[in-house]
Scaffold this motif. Structure first.
Motif, PDB file in Angstrom:
ATOM      1  N   ILE A 255      22.792  67.541  16.858  1.00  0.00           N
ATOM      2  CA  ILE A 255      23.992  67.247  15.769  1.00  0.00           C
ATOM      3  C   ILE A 255      24.737  65.814  16.357  1.00  0.00           C
ATOM      4  O   ILE A 255      25.119  65.836  17.541  1.00  0.00           O
ATOM      5  N   GLY A 256      24.762  65.001  15.409  1.00  0.00           N
ATOM      6  CA  GLY A 256      25.391  63.620  15.534  1.00  0.00           C
ATOM      7  C   GLY A 256      24.336  62.690  15.936  1.00  0.00           C
ATOM      8  O   GLY A 256      23.244  62.832  16.664  1.00  0.00           O
ATOM      9  N   THR A 257      24.557  61.514  15.446  1.00  0.00           N
ATOM     10  CA  THR A 257      23.603  60.583  15.591  1.00  0.00           C
ATOM     11  C   THR A 257      24.107  59.255  16.007  1.00  0.00           C
ATOM     12  O   THR A 257      23.751  58.097  15.802  1.00  0.00           O
ATOM     13  N   GLY A 258      25.182  59.277  16.687  1.00  0.00           N
ATOM     14  CA  GLY A 258      25.985  57.908  16.838  1.00  0.00           C
ATOM     15  C   GLY A 258      25.517  57.423  18.356  1.00  0.00           C
ATOM     16  O   GLY A 258      24.215  57.725  18.812  1.00  0.00           O
ATOM     17  N   TYR A 259      26.609  56.850  19.109  1.00  0.00           N
ATOM     18  CA  TYR A 259      25.989  56.314  20.630  1.00  0.00           C
ATOM     19  C   TYR A 259      25.016  57.494  21.135  1.00  0.00           C
ATOM     20  O   TYR A 259      23.957  57.160  21.772  1.00  0.00           O
ATOM     21  N   MET A 260      25.909  58.549  21.470  1.00  0.00           N
ATOM     22  CA  MET A 260      25.168  59.695  22.286  1.00  0.00           C
ATOM     23  C   MET A 260      24.020  60.383  21.701  1.00  0.00           C
ATOM     24  O   MET A 260      23.177  60.900  22.087  1.00  0.00           O
ATOM     25  N   GLY A 261      24.214  60.641  20.299  1.00  0.00           N
ATOM     26  CA  GLY A 261      23.356  61.122  19.543  1.00  0.00           C
ATOM     27  C   GLY A 261      21.828  60.188  19.637  1.00  0.00           C
ATOM     28  O   GLY A 261      20.757  61.038  19.964  1.00  0.00           O
TER      29      GLY A 261
ATOM     30  N   LEU B 114      25.903  70.434  30.220  1.00  0.00           N
ATOM     31  CA  LEU B 114      26.862  69.191  29.738  1.00  0.00           C
ATOM     32  C   LEU B 114      26.024  67.903  29.992  1.00  0.00           C
ATOM     33  O   LEU B 114      25.413  67.655  30.935  1.00  0.00           O
ATOM     34  N   GLY B 115      26.502  67.113  29.184  1.00  0.00           N
ATOM     35  CA  GLY B 115      26.083  65.601  29.496  1.00  0.00           C
ATOM     36  C   GLY B 115      26.598  64.703  30.429  1.00  0.00           C
ATOM     37  O   GLY B 115      27.709  64.015  30.101  1.00  0.00           O
ATOM     38  N   TYR B 116      26.266  65.029  31.843  1.00  0.00           N
ATOM     39  CA  TYR B 116      26.937  64.190  32.605  1.00  0.00           C
ATOM     40  C   TYR B 116      25.779  63.330  33.393  1.00  0.00           C
ATOM     41  O   TYR B 116      25.260  63.524  34.449  1.00  0.00           O
ATOM     42  N   ASN B 117      25.306  62.427  32.472  1.00  0.00           N
ATOM     43  CA  ASN B 117      24.021  61.593  32.858  1.00  0.00           C
ATOM     44  C   ASN B 117      24.274  60.933  34.344  1.00  0.00           C
ATOM     45  O   ASN B 117      23.282  60.549  34.878  1.00  0.00           O
ATOM     46  N   TYR B 118      25.595  60.455  34.619  1.00  0.00           N
ATOM     47  CA  TYR B 118      25.766  59.513  35.537  1.00  0.00           C
ATOM     48  C   TYR B 118      25.171  60.106  37.004  1.00  0.00           C
ATOM     49  O   TYR B 118      24.793  59.346  37.976  1.00  0.00           O
ATOM     50  N   ILE B 119      25.285  61.468  37.138  1.00  0.00           N
ATOM     51  CA  ILE B 119      24.690  62.240  38.146  1.00  0.00           C
ATOM     52  C   ILE B 119      23.441  62.220  38.482  1.00  0.00           C
ATOM     53  O   ILE B 119      22.872  62.384  39.469  1.00  0.00           O
TER      54      ILE B 119
ATOM     55  N   LEU C 146      17.909  67.693  12.346  1.00  0.00           N
ATOM     56  CA  LEU C 146      18.820  66.842  12.678  1.00  0.00           C
ATOM     57  C   LEU C 146      19.923  66.943  11.582  1.00  0.00           C
ATOM     58  O   LEU C 146      19.755  67.067  10.403  1.00  0.00           O
ATOM     59  N   ALA C 147      21.176  67.202  12.148  1.00  0.00           N
ATOM     60  CA  ALA C 147      22.442  67.395  11.269  1.00  0.00           C
ATOM     61  C   ALA C 147      23.320  66.209  11.401  1.00  0.00           C
ATOM     62  O   ALA C 147      23.476  65.614  12.730  1.00  0.00           O
ATOM     63  N   GLU C 148      23.687  65.673  10.323  1.00  0.00           N
ATOM     64  CA  GLU C 148      24.978  64.547  10.314  1.00  0.00           C
ATOM     65  C   GLU C 148      25.918  65.065   9.387  1.00  0.00           C
ATOM     66  O   GLU C 148      25.874  66.077   8.767  1.00  0.00           O
TER      67      GLU C 148
ATOM     68  N   THR D 169      28.696  65.291  18.987  1.00  0.00           N
ATOM     69  CA  THR D 169      29.649  64.784  17.814  1.00  0.00           C
ATOM     70  C   THR D 169      30.945  64.412  18.771  1.00  0.00           C
ATOM     71  O   THR D 169      31.001  64.790  19.849  1.00  0.00           O
ATOM     72  N   PRO D 170      32.024  64.022  17.921  1.00  0.00           N
ATOM     73  CA  PRO D 170      33.213  63.883  18.621  1.00  0.00           C
ATOM     74  C   PRO D 170      33.920  65.189  19.146  1.00  0.00           C
ATOM     75  O   PRO D 170      33.570  66.133  19.133  1.00  0.00           O
ATOM     76  N   ASN D 171      34.487  65.040  20.545  1.00  0.00           N
ATOM     77  CA  ASN D 171      35.029  65.871  21.454  1.00  0.00           C
ATOM     78  C   ASN D 171      35.316  67.248  20.445  1.00  0.00           C
ATOM     79  O   ASN D 171      35.193  68.305  21.003  1.00  0.00           O
ATOM     80  N   ALA D 172      36.259  67.001  19.697  1.00  0.00           N
ATOM     81  CA  ALA D 172      36.943  68.219  18.947  1.00  0.00           C
ATOM     82  C   ALA D 172      35.882  69.232  18.416  1.00  0.00           C
ATOM     83  O   ALA D 172      36.126  70.366  18.122  1.00  0.00           O
ATOM     84  N   PHE D 173      34.782  68.695  18.237  1.00  0.00           N
ATOM     85  CA  PHE D 173      33.568  69.505  17.260  1.00  0.00           C
ATOM     86  C   PHE D 173      32.938  70.481  18.475  1.00  0.00           C
ATOM     87  O   PHE D 173      32.254  71.396  18.267  1.00  0.00           O
ATOM     88  N   HIS D 174      32.937  70.301  19.821  1.00  0.00           N
ATOM     89  CA  HIS D 174      32.290  70.649  21.029  1.00  0.00           C
ATOM     90  C   HIS D 174      32.227  72.135  20.864  1.00  0.00           C
ATOM     91  O   HIS D 174      31.353  72.952  20.924  1.00  0.00           O
TER      92      HIS D 174
END
Ligand SMILES: NC(=O)c1ccc[n+]([C@@H]2O[C@H](COP(=O)([O-])OP(=O)(O)OC[C@H]3O[C@@H](n4cnc5c(N)ncnc54)[C@H](O)[C@@H]3O)[C@@H](O)[C@H]2O)c1
Length: 374
Positions: A9-15, A128-133, A40-42, A80-85
């Protein structure tokens, strides 16, 4: 294990980052079934169809609710943007799907707690998406700390700075809306806290301050709109292990592009890391003759797993998107019931409680204890 069906869901920067990870994980690691890129949903059907073609998904929809109940989907990537999570993650968990949700978990602690309850009720993996770790260099730092190379860590300093909101004339968008959360705290603070979590564990108490560098920003159709979030946040912290620390965050910091600068000071040495130079770490150990003491640079190499899965040559360097591929492999590991290096909702809630405590502390102008919760 049979191949996992993926819903994005979502295909921006993180999608795009998640899509690249799902596309690459089997090729990079060679020990997992290639996932099926199912749906895929947009925000609109038209955009969803274009992105499905680009990113390799079989089907597209303009309605994310149909994606989370689709029988072909086993795992839902929420980018998607934070508010949708909260709404999307809870719906996916209730539909019996595993969830891989971008940070922050939610913009309000109460919503994050509801997400945790849904994860517990579903018994599905909720990560959760905490890629830096996932950076092999961060795992090396973990090992250096475990080996006691810098002794007992007594002070931790973390700065996260970028300049994507530094221009006061940049158009108002969702990151300046209160619905996106507090601002730098949810955007960057959670990343800093994810690193603290994997290296040291929880935060006991906090004393925060938040600031708005710009009171308003221009809107697309003319005029200006008041900024509702805080692009700067500075916090004193005390860790569960007793160490003191500082977290300084600024997403309006001209000149800084992807800085996560971490200094760890211990009784026998120190470690310095900067995400802008993510393939190296500086280690200082207070041993040997004083005249030859100094920081030494360790470059990422195949000795630092899972760097070897990407490149056989040392010093050639991984990139930001590669960290998501590593995170994707860890997620599959967890789905297969194995131990995994991942921040799931169970641990992520501690990060959310810390963010909430910092925001309350900034509001009250006082130290606040981070609640342990249930
Ligand atoms: N882990 C990281 O390093 C990292 C980095 C950047 C962003 N993020 C997080 O990723 C999330 C997304 O941020 P981004 O920068 O990719 O945002 P973005 O604006 O680039 O992308 C958001 C996407 O969601 C889509 N979308 C919006 N409403 C939708 C709906 N109802 N149904 C389906 N799609 C919808 C938009 O069309 C857009 O493609 C945020 O929560 C952010 O905090 C994480």
């Amino acid at each position: 294990m049979t191949s996992l069906g993926i819903g994005l869901i979502g295909t921006g920067y993180m999608g795009k980052c998640h899509a690249l990870a799902w596309n690459a994980v089997a090729a990079v690691f060679g020990d997992v079934e290639r996932p099926r890129l199912a749906v895929l949903a947009e925000a609109s059907q038209e955009l969803a169809e274009r992105k499905a073609r680009e990113l390799g998904f079989a089907r597209a929809t303009g309605d994310w609710r149909s994606l989370v109940t689709d029988p072909a989907v086993d795992v839902v990537s929420i980018t998607t943007p934070n508010a949708f999570h909260p709404e999307m993650a809870i719906a996916a968990l209730e539909a019996g799907k595993h969830v891989w949700c971008e940070k922050p978990m939610a913009t309000k602690l109460a919503d994050a707690e509801r997400m945790l309850a849904a994860a517990r009720a579903s018994a599905k993996v909720a990560a959760l998406g905490y890629n830096y770790i996932q950076n092999p260099i961060i795992r090396l730092i973990q090992r250096l700390l475990d080996e006691g190379q810098i002794g007992t860590v007594n002070h931790v300093r973390l700065e996260m700075d970028e300049d994507f909101m530094a221009d006061p004339e940049q158009l108002f968008y969702w990151k300046s809306e209160a619905t996106s959360g507090h601002g730098a705290l949810d955007d960057f603070g959670v990343h800093a806290l994810s690193l603290i979590w994997v290296l040291f564990g929880g935060v006991r108490r906090v004393c925060g301050h938040m600031a708005k560098p710009y009171a308003d920003r221009p809107v697309k159709d003319g005029g200006r709109r008041a900024v509702e979030t805080y692009d700067i946040a500075t916090t004193l912290i005390e860790l569960d292990n007793g160490a003191s620390g500082v977290i300084a965050l600024n997403r309006s910091a001209w000149g800084r592009k992807g800085r996560i600068f971490m200094q760890l000071f211990g009784s026998k040495g120190s470690i310095v890391y900067d995400q802008e130079r993510m393939n190296e770490v500086q280690l200082y150990t207070a041993d040997g003759p004083p005249e030859s003491q100094g920081y030494r640079t360790i470059l990422a190499s195949p000795h630092h797993a899972p760097y070897d899965k990407f490149i056989p040559a040392p010093g050639h360097g991984l990139g930001f998107n590669d960290l998501k591929i590593v995170e994707c492999r860890e997620l599959i590991r967890r789905i297969e019931g194995e131990r995994a290096h991942l921040i799931a909702f169970e641990d992520g809630i501690r990060i959310e409680r810390t963010v909430d405590a910092i925001a309350r502390s900034a509001h009250d102008g006082a130290w606040v204890d981070v609640t342990a919760g249930g």
